[in-house]
Write an enzyme that holds these catalytic residues in place. Structure first.
Site, short mmCIF file in Angstrom:
data_model
loop_
_atom_site.label_atom_id
_atom_site.label_comp_id
_atom_site.label_asym_id
_atom_site.label_seq_id
_atom_site.Cartn_x
_atom_site.Cartn_y
_atom_site.Cartn_z
N ASN A 1 9.44 5.07 24.73
CA ASN A 1 10.84 5.17 24.26
C ASN A 1 11.39 6.57 24.49
O ASN A 1 12.55 6.74 24.85
CB ASN A 1 10.93 4.78 22.79
CG ASN A 1 10.97 3.27 22.61
OD1 ASN A 1 11.98 2.64 22.91
ND2 ASN A 1 9.87 2.71 22.16
N LEU B 1 7.17 9.41 6.17
CA LEU B 1 7.87 10.65 5.81
C LEU B 1 8.32 10.57 4.35
O LEU B 1 8.80 9.53 3.89
CB LEU B 1 9.08 10.84 6.73
CG LEU B 1 8.71 11.11 8.19
CD1 LEU B 1 9.90 10.90 9.12
CD2 LEU B 1 8.13 12.52 8.36
N ASN C 1 15.35 5.35 13.63
CA ASN C 1 14.00 4.88 14.00
C ASN C 1 14.14 3.61 14.83
O ASN C 1 15.11 2.87 14.70
CB ASN C 1 13.22 4.56 12.72
CG ASN C 1 11.82 4.06 12.99
OD1 ASN C 1 11.10 4.60 13.85
ND2 ASN C 1 11.40 3.01 12.28
N HIS D 1 12.04 0.06 15.63
CA HIS D 1 10.94 -0.74 15.08
C HIS D 1 10.87 -2.06 15.85
O HIS D 1 11.90 -2.70 16.09
CB HIS D 1 11.19 -0.99 13.59
CG HIS D 1 10.10 -1.79 12.95
ND1 HIS D 1 8.87 -1.24 12.63
CD2 HIS D 1 10.03 -3.10 12.61
CE1 HIS D 1 8.10 -2.18 12.11
NE2 HIS D 1 8.78 -3.31 12.08
#
Ligand code: GRF
Length: 217
Positions: A16, A95, A109, A111
């Site tokens: 990515n 985190l 993010n 996923h």
């Protein structure tokens, strides 16, 4: 054009990251990667970054006694590079809420599932095990709960009758690699607004009545 300054956080292969590097190499792309941070020294993504002339830093979690110290080091590195948007791309450490709060609505993010289904690990195997007809992937703003937060973009990926975990992983990654640069572009162009737990995208191009049926009737 003033470009959005990205910090990409990884733990592994970094495909990515590579998709973002490729996008940023195009002159008219509205973002630039200022730093890549890995918590693992052996992450292949670090080499990808260095190969592209991007600053690559390892902040090894094993070097810190407390998670907060590890996260402070990451925060400092991101701040030093004047990062405006953090992109988690296969970053495999949870985190803490303080770090997440500091980057609220400035950290996204990717996923490999259609959230809120299949949070956590082994998403493809679990989807196959359940016999669902669609898998997918999601880009979302990060909140303290794992794999949770306002959803920016999703792909629904039909599962074929002979699908294997490997084929589904490969298929999903293709969509991830298309979506991550597209989502970052929308943010960089100021087209993404978060309100509460929802995201509105300006000039949303979702087609009406474009639903997918699997298996095709
Ligand atoms: C991707 O499947 C991503 O969705 C998940 O971790 C994987 C990272 O792959 N968060 P890569 O390192 O980008 O190849």
């Amino acid at each position: 054009m003033r470009k959005l300054r990205l910090g990409v956080m990884i733990s592994g292969s970094g495909t990515n990251l590579q998709a973002l590097i490729n996008a940023c190499e195009k002159g008219d792309y509205p973002a630039t990667i200022e730093v890549v941070i890995s918590n693992r020294p052996d992450a292949k993504g670090l080499d990808r970054a260095r190969g592209a002339g991007i600053k690559a830093v390892c902040v090894d979690h094993k070097g810190y006694e407390e998670r907060s110290q590890f996260e402070d080091a990451i925060h400092e590195c991101l701040s030093d590079h004047k990062v405006q948007l953090v992109c988690l791309a296969g970053f495999m450490r949870l985190l803490g809420s303080e770090f997440v709060g500091r980057w609220k609505d400035r950290m996204i993010n990717i996923h490999p599932s259609l959230l809120p289904s299949y949070k956590g690990l082994h998403t493809h195997a679990r989807a196959l095990e359940d016999g669902v007809k669609f898998a997918g992937c999601t880009i979302h703003y990060v909140r303290p709960e794992m794999d949770n937060g306002p959803i920016i973009m999703q792909a629904a990926i039909p599962i074929a009758p002979d699908e294997t975990e490997d084929s589904l992983i490969a298929k999903t990654l293709e969509y991830e690699h298309r979506m991550y640069p597209a989502a970052v572009r929308l943010i960089a162009e100021g087209k993404v607004r978060v309100s509460g737990n929802k995201v509105a995208v300006k000039e949303d191009v979702a087609l009406p009545n474009a639903g997918l049926i699997n298996p095709a009737p």
